[in-house]
Design a protein around this motif. Structure first.
Motif, PDB file in Angstrom:
ATOM      1  N   ALA A  65      38.424 -36.164  -4.414  1.00 17.07           N
ATOM      2  CA  ALA A  65      38.357 -35.300  -3.241  1.00 17.07           C
ATOM      3  C   ALA A  65      38.931 -33.921  -3.572  1.00 17.07           C
ATOM      4  O   ALA A  65      39.969 -33.813  -4.240  1.00 17.07           O
ATOM      5  CB  ALA A  65      39.119 -35.920  -2.081  1.00 17.07           C
ATOM      6  N   PRO A  66      38.268 -32.840  -3.125  1.00 16.29           N
ATOM      7  CA  PRO A  66      38.731 -31.501  -3.476  1.00 16.29           C
ATOM      8  C   PRO A  66      40.083 -31.133  -2.897  1.00 16.29           C
ATOM      9  O   PRO A  66      40.736 -30.205  -3.382  1.00 16.29           O
ATOM     10  CB  PRO A  66      37.623 -30.600  -2.917  1.00 16.29           C
ATOM     11  N   ASP A  67      40.534 -31.856  -1.887  1.00 15.11           N
ATOM     12  CA  ASP A  67      41.842 -31.557  -1.309  1.00 15.11           C
ATOM     13  C   ASP A  67      42.952 -32.406  -1.923  1.00 15.11           C
ATOM     14  O   ASP A  67      44.110 -32.320  -1.526  1.00 15.11           O
ATOM     15  CB  ASP A  67      41.820 -31.769   0.203  1.00 15.11           C
ATOM     16  N   ARG A  68      42.610 -33.194  -2.938  1.00 12.56           N
ATOM     17  CA  ARG A  68      43.627 -34.026  -3.580  1.00 12.56           C
ATOM     18  C   ARG A  68      44.521 -33.165  -4.456  1.00 12.56           C
ATOM     19  O   ARG A  68      44.058 -32.250  -5.133  1.00 12.56           O
ATOM     20  CB  ARG A  68      42.955 -35.104  -4.434  1.00 12.56           C
ATOM     21  N   ASN A  69      45.784 -33.471  -4.481  1.00 16.67           N
ATOM     22  CA  ASN A  69      46.746 -32.741  -5.289  1.00 16.67           C
ATOM     23  C   ASN A  69      46.379 -32.870  -6.759  1.00 16.67           C
ATOM     24  O   ASN A  69      46.300 -33.972  -7.312  1.00 16.67           O
ATOM     25  CB  ASN A  69      48.156 -33.308  -5.051  1.00 16.67           C
ATOM     26  N   VAL A  70      46.092 -31.732  -7.434  1.00 15.06           N
ATOM     27  CA  VAL A  70      45.659 -31.790  -8.825  1.00 15.06           C
ATOM     28  C   VAL A  70      46.745 -32.338  -9.735  1.00 15.06           C
ATOM     29  O   VAL A  70      46.468 -32.761 -10.857  1.00 15.06           O
ATOM     30  CB  VAL A  70      45.220 -30.390  -9.312  1.00 15.06           C
ATOM     31  N   GLY A  71      47.985 -32.353  -9.284  1.00 11.21           N
ATOM     32  CA  GLY A  71      49.039 -32.943 -10.086  1.00 11.21           C
ATOM     33  C   GLY A  71      48.873 -34.442 -10.252  1.00 11.21           C
ATOM     34  O   GLY A  71      49.493 -35.052 -11.109  1.00 11.21           O
ATOM     35  N   ASP A  72      48.019 -35.040  -9.417  1.00 12.40           N
ATOM     36  CA  ASP A  72      47.758 -36.475  -9.485  1.00 12.40           C
ATOM     37  C   ASP A  72      46.580 -36.801 -10.402  1.00 12.40           C
ATOM     38  O   ASP A  72      46.099 -37.934 -10.406  1.00 12.40           O
ATOM     39  CB  ASP A  72      47.443 -37.029  -8.089  1.00 12.40           C
ATOM     40  N   LEU A  73      46.080 -35.832 -11.175  1.00 10.76           N
ATOM     41  CA  LEU A  73      44.867 -36.029 -11.957  1.00 10.76           C
ATOM     42  C   LEU A  73      45.010 -37.172 -12.962  1.00 10.76           C
ATOM     43  O   LEU A  73      44.151 -38.048 -13.043  1.00 10.76           O
ATOM     44  CB  LEU A  73      44.497 -34.732 -12.675  1.00 10.76           C
ATOM     45  N   GLN A  74      46.079 -37.182 -13.715  1.00 10.94           N
ATOM     46  CA  GLN A  74      46.278 -38.239 -14.696  1.00 10.94           C
ATOM     47  C   GLN A  74      46.380 -39.599 -14.005  1.00 10.94           C
ATOM     48  O   GLN A  74      45.771 -40.579 -14.438  1.00 10.94           O
ATOM     49  CB  GLN A  74      47.535 -37.974 -15.516  1.00 10.94           C
ATOM     50  N   GLN A  75      47.141 -39.644 -12.926  1.00 12.70           N
ATOM     51  CA  GLN A  75      47.289 -40.895 -12.186  1.00 12.70           C
ATOM     52  C   GLN A  75      45.947 -41.339 -11.603  1.00 12.70           C
ATOM     53  O   GLN A  75      45.619 -42.533 -11.609  1.00 12.70           O
ATOM     54  CB  GLN A  75      48.319 -40.728 -11.069  1.00 12.70           C
ATOM     55  N   ALA A  76      45.174 -40.375 -11.113  1.00 10.66           N
ATOM     56  CA  ALA A  76      43.873 -40.706 -10.534  1.00 10.66           C
ATOM     57  C   ALA A  76      42.937 -41.314 -11.563  1.00 10.66           C
ATOM     58  O   ALA A  76      42.199 -42.263 -11.274  1.00 10.66           O
ATOM     59  CB  ALA A  76      43.243 -39.451  -9.933  1.00 10.66           C
ATOM     60  N   MET A  77      42.961 -40.786 -12.779  1.00 11.72           N
ATOM     61  CA  MET A  77      42.119 -41.340 -13.831  1.00 11.72           C
ATOM     62  C   MET A  77      42.546 -42.771 -14.177  1.00 11.72           C
ATOM     63  O   MET A  77      41.710 -43.642 -14.418  1.00 11.72           O
ATOM     64  CB  MET A  77      42.185 -40.461 -15.078  1.00 11.72           C
ATOM     65  N   ALA A  78      43.843 -42.989 -14.206  1.00 13.36           N
ATOM     66  CA  ALA A  78      44.336 -44.329 -14.511  1.00 13.36           C
ATOM     67  C   ALA A  78      43.949 -45.311 -13.397  1.00 13.36           C
ATOM     68  O   ALA A  78      43.521 -46.441 -13.663  1.00 13.36           O
ATOM     69  CB  ALA A  78      45.846 -44.299 -14.692  1.00 13.36           C
ATOM     70  N   GLN A  79      44.091 -44.874 -12.143  1.00 10.16           N
ATOM     71  CA  GLN A  79      43.737 -45.735 -11.022  1.00 10.16           C
ATOM     72  C   GLN A  79      42.247 -46.054 -11.001  1.00 10.16           C
ATOM     73  O   GLN A  79      41.837 -47.142 -10.611  1.00 10.16           O
ATOM     74  CB  GLN A  79      44.153 -45.076  -9.708  1.00 10.16           C
TER      75      GLN A  79
END
Length: 284
Positions: A65-79
């Protein structure tokens, strides 16, 4: 034309752009198509010319989602269970449709979408906010030696040549299979190894030699040669699929004037793409 390190590079790029175009259906798919069309042709970016690149594969795991905090990018990929080596996220604020978003990408992020190491893409948008994620996955492993995988690629190419197909605007009828040529294979392996070890992706080598020059130096005395290169794909099937989806690469492998082929792959964990492929086509 990757035993890979586990180093992770993360980059987030943001631009604000004002646009007034109306929204269209399937904007995300349209933007992916536009980026791939852009990659399929030689482009000027930062005073350098890009090569003709295979298309990026849409991967739902990269849709954030474009409003997601980009600092969560690594975590998002892992999830999302996306095993990556490198990922970059582009955030656009302003474009109201895919055409405007593509214009912004070309103006500000050409170096990202023309980076040959990236294999997969995910796009999302909410109104004027866009998130484009490009990633390079870890290799799945299990490749044989370069001759074995090169001949697997030959078999797949011959399967493609056995069927009529459309390569962009150019129609091709089914044509004869290619035969393996050890001299072309040697030239392909040398160029592939050079790209991997010297971390570049180009039909011209570091000494300025063209595919024809390299084939001649290797001892090939045919009337003509062609070359397809790829980077990042970790199986012959993925390489072929990328080439078939790219009009120029597709036309090369369907060209009925070619009757011989040599191909190879090489890996280097220190390189940007990790794995590189070369297929050299020949006319005796």
């Amino acid at each position: 034309m990757r035993v890979l390190s586990s180093v992770l590079r993360l980059a987030t790029l943001t631009v604000a752009i004002g646009c007034a175009n109306s929204a269209l259906a399937s904007e995300e798919s349209q933007l992916v198509d536009a980026i791939n069309a852009y990659r399929s042709q030689i482009q000027r970016c930062a005073d350098q010319a890009s090569g003709e690149l295979p298309p990026l594969a849409a991967d739902p795991r990269l849709v954030l989602a474009p409003d997601r905090n980009v600092g969560d990018l690594q975590q998002a990929m892992a999830q999302a269970k996306y095993p990556m080596v490198n990922v970059q996220a582009i955030t656009l604020k302003g474009p109201l449709n895919a055409q405007a978003a593509m214009k912004a990408v070309q103006e500000s992020f050409c170096h990202v979408v023309l980076d040959p190491q990236f294999i997969d893409i995910g796009v999302s948008h909410a109104g004027p906010a866009w998130r484009i994620v490009l990633a390079r996955p870890l290799l799945t492993g299990g490749l044989g030696d370069w001759q074995t995988e090169g001949q697997k690629l030959l078999e797949l190419i011959n399967g493609a040549r056995s069927q009529a197909r459309q390569c962009g605007t150019q129609a091709f009828t089914a044509t004869n299979p290619l035969t393996w040529n050890a001299t072309l294979a040697s030239a392909a392996e040398a160029h592939t190894r050079s790209m991997a070890n010297n971390n570049f992706f180009d039909h011209k080598d570091r000494d300025g030699r063209t595919p024809g020059d390299r084939a001649e130096l290797a001892g090939y005395s045919g009337q003509g040669v062609g070359e397809n290169i790829a980077a990042g794909q970790d199986t012959p099937r993925k390489v072929l699929d990328g080439w078939l989806a790219s009009p120029g690469h597709c036309a090369n492998l369907m060209n009925p004037s070619f009757s011989e082929l040599g191909s190879a792959y090489a890996t280097d964990p220190k390189s940007d793409a990790g794995i590189y492929w070369t297929a050299m086509f020949g006319t005796p």
